[in-house]
Design an enzyme around this catalytic site. Structure first.
Site, PDB file in Angstrom:
ATOM      1  N   ASP A  53      49.309  41.323  40.988  1.00 20.63           N
ATOM      2  CA  ASP A  53      49.140  41.893  39.652  1.00 20.63           C
ATOM      3  C   ASP A  53      50.254  42.904  39.340  1.00 20.63           C
ATOM      4  O   ASP A  53      50.871  43.461  40.247  1.00 20.63           O
ATOM      5  CB  ASP A  53      47.788  42.617  39.548  1.00 20.63           C
ATOM      6  CG  ASP A  53      46.626  41.654  39.662  1.00 20.63           C
ATOM      7  OD1 ASP A  53      46.817  40.458  39.393  1.00 20.63           O
ATOM      8  OD2 ASP A  53      45.530  42.125  40.033  1.00 20.63           O
TER       9      ASP A  53
HETATM   10  N1  URA Z   1      43.746  40.515  44.336  1.00 21.97           N
HETATM   11  C1  URA Z   1      43.851  41.177  43.168  1.00 21.97           C
HETATM   12  O1  URA Z   1      42.848  41.510  42.552  1.00 21.97           O
HETATM   13  N2  URA Z   1      45.071  41.471  42.710  1.00 21.97           N
HETATM   14  C2  URA Z   1      46.223  41.160  43.350  1.00 21.97           C
HETATM   15  O2  URA Z   1      47.326  41.464  42.883  1.00 21.97           O
HETATM   16  C3  URA Z   1      46.090  40.470  44.577  1.00 21.97           C
HETATM   17  C4  URA Z   1      44.840  40.155  45.040  1.00 21.97           C
END
Ligand code: URA
Length: 238
Positions: A101
């Site tokens: 993310d």
């Molecule tokens: N899980 C998440 O919620 N976000 C990420 O970036 C990676 C795994």
């Protein structure tokens, strides 16, 4: 000489299966001639065009990026945000293997090898992904167990996983923990903790298989070591 579908997949254009479909659908031309035969082999000198795009065969590269927060894991962004490509020192057509993310940091693989990328992101791939999580509230033992056994997030039940190193900060009512999963659904870790009432405040992927951030600082990038690549491939084929 290489099989046409392999050459197309290796260029990063699409998966091998999709390449086979494109060939049989008559979308592939070699030196200007339509080719619909799946067994066709080509050399480096042959010019391969798919859907009117010439496939370029680049040498494969494999990087590990310590992704900082504030970068999107795509090669372009409609809102003009910084992308992870701003941190990659190559002219090659590379892209991230899976996603982290915008506000997540940590281990992110970058490559131009479409087959490797497909292997790593396939649901069958069992590579361990280890995350350090900071969350709101104090994570009780029972809540850890619920997540570890598998929890329903939206319409999906997560696979068993492990949670360790839970530390409380009673001053600001937060907890930190380490979670190791073998899947990679969209926003998975955030949704798992959210589901037991602990919104994630900070998330960092510290390990992917044997690939860690050791010796790296945020924004650093290095080449994947041959034994790291070998282990990731083996896990994908096991
Ligand atoms: N899980 C998440 O919620 N976000 C990420 O970036 C990676 C795994």
């Amino acid at each position: 000489m290489e099989r046409l579908q392999k050459v197309i997949a290796q260029s990063g254009y699409c998966s091998r299966r999709k390449a086979e479909e494109l060939i049989t659908d008559g979308k592939v031309f070699v030196n200007g001639q339509k080719v619909t035969e799946l067994g066709t082999k080509v050399t480096n000198k042959d010019i391969v065009r798919v859907n009117n795009l010439t496939i370029t065969r680049e040498e494969h590269v494999y990087y590990v990026l310590y992704k900082p927060e504030g970068y999107v894991s795509t090669t372009s962004d409609e809102f003009g945000r910084k992308t992870i490509l701003d941190l990659v020192p190559t002219e090659k057509r590379v892209y991230p293997v899976g996603r982290l993310d915008y506000d997540t940091s940590g281990v992110l693989l970058i490559t131009n090898d479409g087959e490797f990328s497909n292997l790593m992101t396939s649901p069958k791939h069992k590579v361990e992904k280890e995350y350090q999580v900071k969350m709101k509230g104090l994570l009780r033992r029972e809540e850890s167990k619920i997540i570890a056994r598998g929890i329903v997030i939206e319409h999906y039940k997560t696979k068993p996983c492990s949670i360790k190193d839970v530390v409380y900060n009673t001053d600001n009512e937060t907890s930190t923990a380490t979670i190791i999963i073998r899947e990679g659904k969209y926003h998975q870790v955030k949704k798992m903790f959210e589901a037991v009432g602990h919104p994630v405040l900070k998330l960092k992927r510290v390990r992917l298989g044997i690939v860690t951030l050791d010796g790296m600082r945020k924004g650093d990038i290095r080449l994947l070591k041959p034994y790291e690549l070998k282990q990731l491939r083996e896990l994908g084929n096991s």
